[in-house]
Scaffold this active site. Structure first.
Site, PDB file in Angstrom:
ATOM      1  N   THR B 181       0.861  -1.182   0.000  1.00 46.19           N
ATOM      2  CA  THR B 181       0.000   0.000   0.000  1.00 46.19           C
ATOM      3  C   THR B 181       0.896   1.231   0.000  1.00 46.19           C
ATOM      4  OG1 THR B 181      -0.045   0.093   2.404  1.00 46.19           O
ATOM      5  CG2 THR B 181      -1.761  -1.208   1.345  1.00 46.19           C
ATOM      6  N   GLU B 328      -5.576  -3.583  -1.581  1.00 49.91           N
ATOM      7  CA  GLU B 328      -6.089  -4.787  -0.920  1.00 49.91           C
ATOM      8  C   GLU B 328      -7.124  -5.530  -1.766  1.00 49.91           C
ATOM      9  OE1 GLU B 328      -5.612  -1.849   0.313  1.00 49.91           O
ATOM     10  OE2 GLU B 328      -4.957  -1.889   2.408  1.00 49.91           O
ATOM     11  N   LYS B 422     -16.424  15.537  10.993  1.00 43.83           N
ATOM     12  CA  LYS B 422     -17.573  15.452  11.882  1.00 43.83           C
ATOM     13  C   LYS B 422     -17.704  16.780  12.604  1.00 43.83           C
ATOM     14  CE  LYS B 422     -20.424  12.380  14.334  1.00 43.83           C
ATOM     15  NZ  LYS B 422     -20.660  11.009  14.803  1.00 43.83           N
ATOM     16  N   TRP B 427     -22.053  14.947   9.630  1.00 40.40           N
ATOM     17  CA  TRP B 427     -20.958  14.580   8.735  1.00 40.40           C
ATOM     18  C   TRP B 427     -20.868  15.579   7.581  1.00 40.40           C
ATOM     19  CZ3 TRP B 427     -17.658  11.352  10.608  1.00 40.40           C
ATOM     20  CH2 TRP B 427     -18.069  10.309  11.468  1.00 40.40           C
TER      21      TRP B 427
END
Lengths: 525, 525
Positions: B181, B328, B422, B427
């Site tokens: 990654t 992944e 947040k 949100w």
């Protein structure tokens, strides 16, 4: 060292997951008498889980064989997912076989439960005494009052009272489906598909350059679901959220015309003979039904004759496509976007052609050899059948088909090896002769078989179903313009109707037997 | 009971079989300085077998890690097939990582052989003393005379003297590739792909409704082959016989324009930032190069901003498509034929969204939750990494991405969970704000991060790279017309250049760190 990826078995229920979650609102439409039964893939999924519960309540255990004797309907589709989904094995029995062959397959499969269409109950009754292992019959509709099947259950009753069960995780190598070859020689042979082979075959059908089953398509699947899983199209349609139209009980040509008119499928999947019947029915019904939605006609079972292909293209703008495969290959192994050849091997399908000594031949557009196949969705042996030794060699399936490859990887079928005519040391392709004959405007269908000959060992004999006035000599002239002189048959006989096998192919075995026994019109053996 | 189908493992060499046999004449074109190196898939196959022989002669054994430090070239493509094909593991090391990260990954991977591009030799030299397990260096071109790498070999020399070896049969679960990654947090994490996961992912890329990699396409693959296998496109192109164009060593935007002009690809695969750079370079070079062959621009790494998409559509007729994935997930898990969403889960990819308590949320177009994935081509754990416990739960991969699904199964990415803001219990999506900002004609690029706030807990901070004269207030007005008032950032700062990660994504981690350490222009933390 193993990779560290999820160990997620390739199971048929994964196809259903996508149908339900991603395409839950898309429809499955089943002809039901003169109307249609319609529901969504979401409803399919919920009925599948109840069917699995109902079958478990009847005592079906993992590994058990559950047979269907059924048409292309939504209920049959439910069996496609519920039976393998619960770990049992779906034997799609073929009601077009002879009674003896049908009884042979159901006994050989050791079927325990049979799900049977109401109109096929009499057929099943006539062989039920030869099926001692069957413990339950389920009628896919109304149970006939006077049936001798016992114990017998009503499918909808069972579902109404069944508890839904989640489909379990399984080994992907577990057997999922069982289909018997149509038995052109001897008893039918059983091919036992696995979840893995079915899922991989389904993916391959959806790949670009293959059948390209897609979300925006509407598929009319006429190919029987009792024959090699209708070429895998029901599974591919579910995976891709394709609107699926099923022609229901015993569809006649005019029923199919009406379905096309009503549901406007853009793809139809059918045997070559259906393509011919629809053409004729369309003409004889005065072209009353609109067929213009059909962009693609996927014809299989044999190579589509050029005359038929041209009719569809010219009269309806429909492109005829085709592929090659057999029960032993799930069945699709090659696909072509036209009819210039049988197409290229699908991803993960490896092919070669070999001569009689087993030597591999080049892909040069000239060398003709027996086609051999190796792929995760080909059989490695027949179910409990000593004849396996003849068909499998060093990990390859010997197809019995004779073909040629061009350097660009396109395969053209020349013949079944047993239908190839060896005359004076030269090969003659019966398929090429048949296609040329069927390209003649006065020929409806034509089949060419080998007959013994003292001088040449074998000679071609053409059996022709004419659709107008034509003479042997005219046809011979027609062929002489196209082929070497030794290809042209001395004998051309006119027959009233060409016999077909249970899956609609020309029945050359029957013709050969008839010829050898008592001759054909005008000639004796 | 198991099915009786061929036990044919899903191996990367099967992809090569099709490239060689069915598409042997199709081409692989690699930019080479100001010209091109061109050969066929048939030649690729023959060089792959010689490379496998050469590596075996160097002592590479099954399971060994073989690293590449390389650009998108035909030689790198040969490694893609030869290394896993011989049973070794291809670690595509990422030269865009920092030196420390690169050394970390190559040490962690336990690489034994490194194949390195000539221009990357200095980079490799600088970390070679941290790679005690490497026993051989191979230069993918001319070996620099003064290199300190030892022992060092010339790739073409090795191939010229190597014996071709047939690629062996392997367990399909065997490790095939290793990719790290890009390390937005902490050290990079290793994902170990298997032959099986690679083959299934490749098939899924070719399916209708997915990327639809096809025989008739010409793919320009700009996405680095050092990053998640260039999204699997080299394997998919080989499988489908797609003409493959590789941009070679260190391509600059003008190099890419010239390649498009010369080779006329119809599809380009690249990071979103490349789409932006090409647009700018096209404008600044006076539109000298013809880009009209490009029908499809597949942009990834982040959601393509609408302004960029519109430019390509309006100026070049190019449709921008996108998908979603991560290292992944091999990486492609969803695909969309446009940019209205990140698209639908591919076949065999199951997804769900969950709230903070792990409860599954409905696909109703409103519920926002963490995206979780389950598919045969997703990782089940990281290679030798204790951080695995944070990312995998009950067989599902927790992606850290926050998204919403519509009832028709389309997924829209809202944010990385750690980038979601947040504010006062509500949100705010940084991605939505960024896209709106980048739709403003005077904004070149924009990134939005969360900053701590005493009243609201967090507030959005917008960092803008302008391309003309624009004020904070104008941008706020622009946003106010589109979002609820509390979404509009109090702070908008203009920066000279937005920092990017090694794979071209906005580097929010760096921005946040920079802000917390010393503030940003005009505001302090």
């Amino acid at each position: 060292m193993h990779g560290l990826m999820m160990d997620r078995p390739l199971l048929i229920k994964r196809l259903l997951w996508r149908a339900e979650h991603v395409f839950g609102d898309k429809q499955v439409i089943s002809r039901d008498g003169s109307g249609y039964h319609t529901y969504t893939y979401a409803e399919l999924g919920s009925r599948v889980r109840r069917l699995a519960g109902a079958l478990a309540a009847l005592g079906v255990a993992p590994g058990d064989r559950v047979a269907t004797l059924a048409w292309n309907t939504h209920r049959h589709l439910e069996c496609y997912f519920a039976v393998p989904g619960m770990g049992a094995i779906l034997h799609t029995a073929n009601h077009r076989l002879s009674e003896d062959q049908l009884a042979y397959t159901m006994d050989h499969a050791r079927d325990r439960v049979v799900l049977v269409e109401p109109d096929l109950v009499p057929l099943l009754e006539s062989i039920a005494d030869r099926l001692p292992l069957v413990h339950s019959y389920v009628v896919l509709g109304k149970v006939p009052a006077d049936t001798t099947l016992s114990p017998v259950f009503d499918y909808e009753d069972l579902l109404a009272h069944a508890a839904a069960v989640e489909l379990p995780e399984l080994d992907e190598y577990a057997a999922a489906g069982l289909c018997y070859t149509s038995g052109t020689t001897g008893d039918p042979k059983g091919v036992l598909y696995s979840h893995r082979s079915t899922v991989l075959h389904t993916l391959a059908l959806c790949v670009k350059g293959s059948a390209e089953v897609a979300e925006d398509d509407t598929y009319l699947v006429v190919t029987p679901m009792s024959h090699v899983n209708a070429w895998g199209t029901p599974y591919a349609c579910a995976l891709q959220g394709t609107t699926l139209v099923l022609p229901g009980t015993h569809p006649r040509p005019e029923d199919l015309l009406r379905i096309i008119h009503d549901q406007r499928p853009n793809v139809m999947v059918a045997a070559v003979t259906v393509g011919t019947m629809l053409r004729d029915a369309h003409n004889s019904t005065g072209r009353r039904y609109h067929l213009d939605s059909l962009q693609r006609l996927w014809l299989g079972g044999q190579a589509p004759p050029a005359a038929l292909t041209e009719w569809w293209q010219q009269n309806n703008g429909t492109v005829v496509v085709n592929g090659w495969g057999m029960t032993e290959t799930s069945p699709i192994a090659t696909f072509s976007p036209d009819v210039s050849s049988q197409g290229k091997p699908l991803p993960l399908v490896e092919m070669r052609i070999t001569d009689e000594a087993g030597t591999e031949l080049p892909w040069d557009g000239k060398s003709v050899g027996e086609l051999e196949v190796c792929t995760p969705w080909a059989a490695r042996e027949y179910l409990d059948d000593p004849r396996s030794v003849d068909s499998f060699r060093e990990g390859w399936l010997r197809t019995g088909d004779v073909s040629v490859f061009t350097p660009d990887g396109s395969m053209a079928l020349k013949d079944r090896s047993k239908d190839l005519i060896k005359s004076g040391g030269e090969w003659i392709s019966s398929v090429d002769l048949e296609n040329a004959l069927m390209a003649h405007p006065m020929v409806h269908e034509a089949v060419v078989i080998a007959i013994p000959d003292e001088t040449w060992l074998e000679r071609p004999l053409a059996c022709v179903e004419a659709q107008g006035s034509v003479t042997e000599e005219e046809l011979r002239n027609h062929l002489q313009a196209r082929f070497a002189k030794y290809w042209v048959p001395e004998h051309i006989v006119f027959v009233r109707r060409i016999p077909k096998t249970s899956v609609g192919k020309f029945d050359k075995k029957q013709l050969r037997a008839r010829y050898l026994e008592c001759g054909l019109p005008g000639i004796s053996p």
